[in-house]
Design a protein around this motif. Structure first.
Motif, short mmCIF file in Angstrom:
data_model
loop_
_atom_site.label_atom_id
_atom_site.label_comp_id
_atom_site.label_asym_id
_atom_site.label_seq_id
_atom_site.Cartn_x
_atom_site.Cartn_y
_atom_site.Cartn_z
N PHE A 1 11.31 32.30 38.05
CA PHE A 1 10.34 33.40 38.32
C PHE A 1 9.94 33.48 39.70
O PHE A 1 10.21 34.52 40.27
N THR A 2 9.79 32.35 40.18
CA THR A 2 9.20 32.21 41.61
C THR A 2 9.95 32.38 42.57
O THR A 2 10.07 32.69 43.72
N ASN B 1 0.55 21.14 42.45
CA ASN B 1 1.96 21.19 42.61
C ASN B 1 2.74 20.66 43.98
O ASN B 1 3.96 20.56 44.31
N ASP C 1 4.67 22.03 30.67
CA ASP C 1 4.82 22.63 31.81
C ASP C 1 3.55 22.71 32.58
O ASP C 1 2.59 23.32 31.75
N ASP C 2 3.76 23.20 33.95
CA ASP C 2 2.35 23.99 34.72
C ASP C 2 2.25 25.37 34.29
O ASP C 2 1.11 25.65 34.20
N PHE C 3 3.21 26.19 34.41
CA PHE C 3 2.90 27.57 34.24
C PHE C 3 3.77 28.21 33.02
O PHE C 3 4.97 27.96 32.67
N ALA D 1 4.98 32.11 32.39
CA ALA D 1 5.02 33.36 33.01
C ALA D 1 5.88 34.15 32.12
O ALA D 1 5.53 34.64 31.24
N ASN D 2 7.33 34.08 32.46
CA ASN D 2 7.95 34.92 31.32
C ASN D 2 8.69 34.18 30.27
O ASN D 2 9.60 34.52 29.52
N GLY D 3 8.49 32.90 30.45
CA GLY D 3 8.93 32.04 29.21
C GLY D 3 10.43 31.40 29.45
O GLY D 3 10.85 30.86 28.50
N LYS D 4 10.91 31.68 30.61
CA LYS D 4 12.41 31.13 30.76
C LYS D 4 12.60 29.72 30.89
O LYS D 4 13.61 29.30 30.26
N ALA D 5 11.67 28.98 31.23
CA ALA D 5 11.75 27.43 31.18
C ALA D 5 11.69 26.86 29.91
O ALA D 5 12.51 26.12 29.62
N ASN E 1 1.24 38.25 41.34
CA ASN E 1 1.85 37.78 40.19
C ASN E 1 1.80 36.21 40.41
O ASN E 1 1.98 35.78 39.22
N ILE E 2 1.57 35.84 41.37
CA ILE E 2 1.99 34.46 41.61
C ILE E 2 0.66 33.78 42.06
O ILE E 2 -0.02 34.20 43.01
N LEU E 3 0.28 32.55 41.33
CA LEU E 3 -0.77 31.78 41.73
C LEU E 3 -0.35 30.43 42.45
O LEU E 3 0.46 29.67 41.77
N LYS F 1 -0.13 32.82 32.38
CA LYS F 1 -0.41 33.97 32.85
C LYS F 1 -0.12 35.17 31.91
O LYS F 1 0.90 35.46 31.63
P1 5GP Z 1 8.49 31.07 33.39
O1 5GP Z 1 9.79 30.33 33.08
O2 5GP Z 1 7.60 31.17 32.28
O3 5GP Z 1 8.89 32.64 33.67
O4 5GP Z 1 7.98 30.63 34.45
C1 5GP Z 1 7.29 29.20 34.53
C2 5GP Z 1 8.04 28.46 35.56
O5 5GP Z 1 7.86 29.07 36.86
C3 5GP Z 1 7.11 27.02 35.90
O6 5GP Z 1 7.82 26.01 35.48
C4 5GP Z 1 6.54 27.19 37.11
O7 5GP Z 1 7.01 26.30 37.90
C5 5GP Z 1 7.03 28.54 37.72
N1 5GP Z 1 6.09 29.40 38.07
C6 5GP Z 1 5.73 30.67 37.25
N2 5GP Z 1 4.82 31.45 37.81
C7 5GP Z 1 4.08 30.73 38.59
C8 5GP Z 1 3.10 30.90 39.60
O8 5GP Z 1 2.07 31.93 39.42
N3 5GP Z 1 2.56 29.74 40.29
C9 5GP Z 1 3.51 28.67 40.51
N4 5GP Z 1 3.05 27.87 41.25
N5 5GP Z 1 4.74 28.70 39.50
C10 5GP Z 1 4.84 29.52 38.77
#
Ligand code: 5GP
Length: 191
Positions: free
Chosen positions: A100-101, A27, A125-127, A129-133, A18-20, A157
């Protein structure tokens, strides 16, 4: 974006499926040449959208947002703060983001001074994932009655639900690379 894909394959590594981790170039240590290319590419994808401000979350988003903003015509970067401090303005827009992380929620805050109803905002934003940010930042943009134009993401992702959720809301998302899977440490890109 080939340079980014090469860098991920060479210097990124997976934690589980799941995590890169991209600490070697994005980062923690930052590859400035790559950062510059990221900024150019994100600008290219949103240059016709009359953006007035870029919004991100501290800390990893800041460099990406600044690199992107440089290519627009003098627009500011605003970053949401994650920690409360005495010198933060009292008038704040706030929302909650589920990390998420880190597997916990945190509060994000933006001073009411720095977003107005006239703003057309690009989230960077950098990633994704689930869209919460993105959803947390959207809530702040909504509180300010500003307009969310779209989100520029470095690494999406595609096997997580955020991309579909945000696109289904009619929000433009541009990702520089999309990952389809991470299996046994091997990263597979879409297309
Ligand atoms: P989301 O809010 O879309 O679930 O996740 C996005 C946020 O979680 C990003 O701002 C990032 O900091 C962190 N994140 C989500 N997945 C990863 C991942 O695979 N690797 C890293 N380094 N950060 C992630």
């Amino acid at each position: 974006m080939n340079l980014l894909k090469e860098k991920i394959l060479k210097d990124g590594y997976a934690i589980g499926s799941n995590i890169l981790k991209v600490d070697a170039f994005l980062n923690h240590q930052i590859d400035i040449g790559l950062l510059d290319e990221i900024g150019k590419s994100l600008h290219e994808r949103f240059k016709e959208d009359s953006i007035t401000k870029i919004l991100t979350i501290e800390a990893s988003g800041i460099a990406l947002a600044v690199s992107t903003a440089q290519h627009f015509d003098n627009i500011p970067v605003v970053f949401a703060k994650k920690t409360e401090s005495l010198n933060l303005d009292e008038e704040l827009y706030t929302s909650e983001v589920e990390s998420f992380t880190k597997n916990k929620s945190y509060k994000i805050m933006v001073s009411k001074k720095y977003i107005t109803s006239a703003d057309k905002i690009l989230i960077v934003d950098d990633f994704l994932a689930n869209g919460k940010a993105i959803l947390g930042l959207k809530e702040i943009i909504d509180q300010a009655n500003a307009t969310l134009v779209g989100a520029g993401i470095v690494i999406e992702k595609g096997f997580q639900e955020g991309g579909d959720i945000i696109r289904d809301m009619g929000i433009k998302i541009e990702s520089l690379v999309t990952i389809d899977s991470i299996e046994d440490g091997v990263v597979k890109f879409r297309d």
